[in-house]
Design a protein around this motif. Structure first.
Motif, PDB file in Angstrom:
ATOM      1  N   GLY A 202       0.830  -1.188   0.000  1.00  0.00           N
ATOM      2  CA  GLY A 202       0.000   0.000   0.000  1.00  0.00           C
ATOM      3  C   GLY A 202       0.867   1.241   0.000  1.00  0.00           C
ATOM      4  N   ALA A 203       0.232   2.407   0.165  1.00  0.00           N
ATOM      5  CA  ALA A 203       1.000   3.650   0.273  1.00  0.00           C
ATOM      6  C   ALA A 203       1.986   3.545   1.425  1.00  0.00           C
ATOM      7  N   LEU A 204       1.550   2.899   2.515  1.00  0.00           N
ATOM      8  CA  LEU A 204       2.447   2.473   3.586  1.00  0.00           C
ATOM      9  C   LEU A 204       2.485   0.960   3.528  1.00  0.00           C
ATOM     10  N   THR A 205       3.615   0.401   3.163  1.00  0.00           N
ATOM     11  CA  THR A 205       3.755  -1.054   3.099  1.00  0.00           C
ATOM     12  C   THR A 205       4.322  -1.561   4.414  1.00  0.00           C
ATOM     13  N   VAL A 206       3.744  -2.649   4.912  1.00  0.00           N
ATOM     14  CA  VAL A 206       4.184  -3.260   6.162  1.00  0.00           C
ATOM     15  C   VAL A 206       4.695  -4.666   5.868  1.00  0.00           C
ATOM     16  N   ALA A 218       7.318   3.850   3.322  1.00  0.00           N
ATOM     17  CA  ALA A 218       6.461   4.862   2.718  1.00  0.00           C
ATOM     18  C   ALA A 218       7.222   5.501   1.581  1.00  0.00           C
ATOM     19  N   GLY A 219       6.660   5.491   0.397  1.00  0.00           N
ATOM     20  CA  GLY A 219       7.365   6.064  -0.745  1.00  0.00           C
ATOM     21  C   GLY A 219       6.685   5.690  -2.037  1.00  0.00           C
ATOM     22  N   GLY A 220       7.313   6.003  -3.147  1.00  0.00           N
ATOM     23  CA  GLY A 220       6.702   5.760  -4.432  1.00  0.00           C
ATOM     24  C   GLY A 220       5.663   6.824  -4.746  1.00  0.00           C
ATOM     25  N   ASN A 221       4.737   6.505  -5.647  1.00  0.00           N
ATOM     26  CA  ASN A 221       3.694   7.459  -6.022  1.00  0.00           C
ATOM     27  C   ASN A 221       2.508   6.716  -6.606  1.00  0.00           C
ATOM     28  N   ILE A 222       1.438   7.448  -6.864  1.00  0.00           N
ATOM     29  CA  ILE A 222       0.195   6.842  -7.345  1.00  0.00           C
ATOM     30  C   ILE A 222       0.358   6.191  -8.711  1.00  0.00           C
ATOM     31  N   GLY A 223       1.400   6.574  -9.442  1.00  0.00           N
ATOM     32  CA  GLY A 223       1.643   5.954 -10.733  1.00  0.00           C
ATOM     33  C   GLY A 223       1.901   4.462 -10.648  1.00  0.00           C
ATOM     34  N   LEU A 224       2.358   3.991  -9.486  1.00  0.00           N
ATOM     35  CA  LEU A 224       2.613   2.563  -9.302  1.00  0.00           C
ATOM     36  C   LEU A 224       1.326   1.756  -9.172  1.00  0.00           C
ATOM     37  N   ALA A 225       0.203   2.443  -8.941  1.00  0.00           N
ATOM     38  CA  ALA A 225      -1.095   1.769  -8.858  1.00  0.00           C
ATOM     39  C   ALA A 225      -1.622   1.545 -10.264  1.00  0.00           C
ATOM     40  N   ILE A 226      -1.049   0.564 -10.952  1.00  0.00           N
ATOM     41  CA  ILE A 226      -1.370   0.295 -12.345  1.00  0.00           C
ATOM     42  C   ILE A 226      -1.284  -1.205 -12.588  1.00  0.00           C
ATOM     43  N   SER A 227      -2.044  -1.692 -13.552  1.00  0.00           N
ATOM     44  CA  SER A 227      -2.013  -3.116 -13.878  1.00  0.00           C
ATOM     45  C   SER A 227      -0.589  -3.585 -14.149  1.00  0.00           C
ATOM     46  N   GLY A 228      -0.227  -4.695 -13.531  1.00  0.00           N
ATOM     47  CA  GLY A 228       1.093  -5.279 -13.738  1.00  0.00           C
ATOM     48  C   GLY A 228       2.141  -4.837 -12.748  1.00  0.00           C
ATOM     49  N   SER A 229       1.855  -3.776 -11.980  1.00  0.00           N
ATOM     50  CA  SER A 229       2.847  -3.278 -11.030  1.00  0.00           C
ATOM     51  C   SER A 229       3.172  -4.310  -9.954  1.00  0.00           C
ATOM     52  N   GLY A 230       2.141  -4.997  -9.453  1.00  0.00           N
ATOM     53  CA  GLY A 230       2.381  -6.025  -8.442  1.00  0.00           C
ATOM     54  C   GLY A 230       3.178  -7.196  -8.981  1.00  0.00           C
ATOM     55  N   ASP A 231       2.985  -7.520 -10.258  1.00  0.00           N
ATOM     56  CA  ASP A 231       3.756  -8.598 -10.868  1.00  0.00           C
ATOM     57  C   ASP A 231       5.238  -8.237 -10.922  1.00  0.00           C
TER      58      ASP A 231
END
Length: 292
Positions: A202-206, A218-231
């Protein structure tokens, strides 16, 4: 127990395993990715590309027989195994016989990205756990559903799960709002319950360990919320694990690298509009910059 923040200084004090200059591809680590489907063949390509960009040396892919040839062309660096498929697009549990020759020969195994037919996935997963007991295991997407049966399920070997809030809520029988309200407590409870490492994205990953210790990022940006990012994230982690990093270290580094890659891409393309396939190419330079 207080969580440790994942920062560049922490990573520099926790260096990744590095192969000797005269090492071969086996020394850099052999990984197996079981993933993809006729509907989502790109998931395994994204994960595989990210794993190699993270420094792994040897790659074997196992995907549906219906798309194996296309995956092999898209990923010429890999050996590709075509698995028998179910009517719903999953892999038949007999696929374990095709993968059995790799037991004891692969350093890390990723299962789940882009897979279909949850019931078939869970049945296959129950066979793969003992088969690859000697490898570092990363479970993503529907492969994580294996923890739901039986109700008191727990792993007998080191395993990393990589759910987002919605997935963890389903796996734990909670609402998504409950997970978002206290992500650290939920991740820690899940890690204890299943005796696994849990990376709640998430925006804060645990990242939570079975003993209750945890890290946050905590980091990154909303651009990472895209299909394939988790892969791609799962692939980065698996590549680092194949190099010899313990699962918790591979996960901490992978999450940080994924976020930093998003920040680099946002500088060139803007926060919205860069693609998951562009994330892996950022990883080698980031690794170089974070190396002590």
């Amino acid at each position: 127990m207080d969580a440790t923040a994942i920062t560049p200084s922490l990573l520099r004090s926790w260096p990744l395993p590095m192969p000797q200059p005269d090492g071969d591809k086996e020394v850099r680590g052999h990984l197996l990715i079981v993933a993809g489907s006729e509907e989502m063949p790109g998931a395994i390509v994204l994960a595989a590309t990210a794993a190699l960009r993270a420094g792994a040396g040897k790659l074997t892919l196992a995907t549906g027989a219906s798309v194996a040839a296309q995956v092999a062309i898209a990923m010429p660096e890999a050996r590709v195994i075509g698995l028998d498929e179910t009517a719903l697009g999953g892999f038949r549990h007999e696929a374990r016989h095709q993968l059995a020759p790799l037991a004891g020969k692969v350093d890390a195994v990723l299962v789940g990205p882009g897979m279909c037919d949850t019931a078939a996935c869970c049945e296959l997963m129950r066979h793969l756990l003992p088969l690859f007991a000697g490898s570092r295991l990363i479970l993503d997407a529907c492969a994580m559903q294996v923890v739901r049966q039986p109700p008191q399920f727990h792993f007998e070997q080191p395993v990393l799960l990589t759910p987002h809030a919605g997935e963890l809520a389903q796996l734990m029988g909670l609402s998504k709002d409950a997970v978002l309200a206290d992500p650290q407590a939920c991740a820690v409870e899940a890690a204890r319950r299943w005796h696994a490492i849990v990376a709640l994205k998430g925006a804060l990953t645990v990242i939570a360990m079975p003993d209750g210790s945890s890290w946050t990022h905590a980091g990154g940006n909303i651009g990472l919320a895209i299909s394939g990012s988790g892969d791609t994230l799962a692939g980065i982690i698996t590549g680092l694990a194949a190099r010899g990093a313990p699962l918790e270290q591979a996960c901490a580094w992978g999450i940080a690298l994924h976020a930093l890659a998003g920040e680099q891409l946002a500088l060139r393309f803007g926060i919205l509009g860069y693609l998951a396939r562009e994330i892996p190419a950022e990883i080698p330079a980031l690794l170089r910059n974070l190396t002590p």
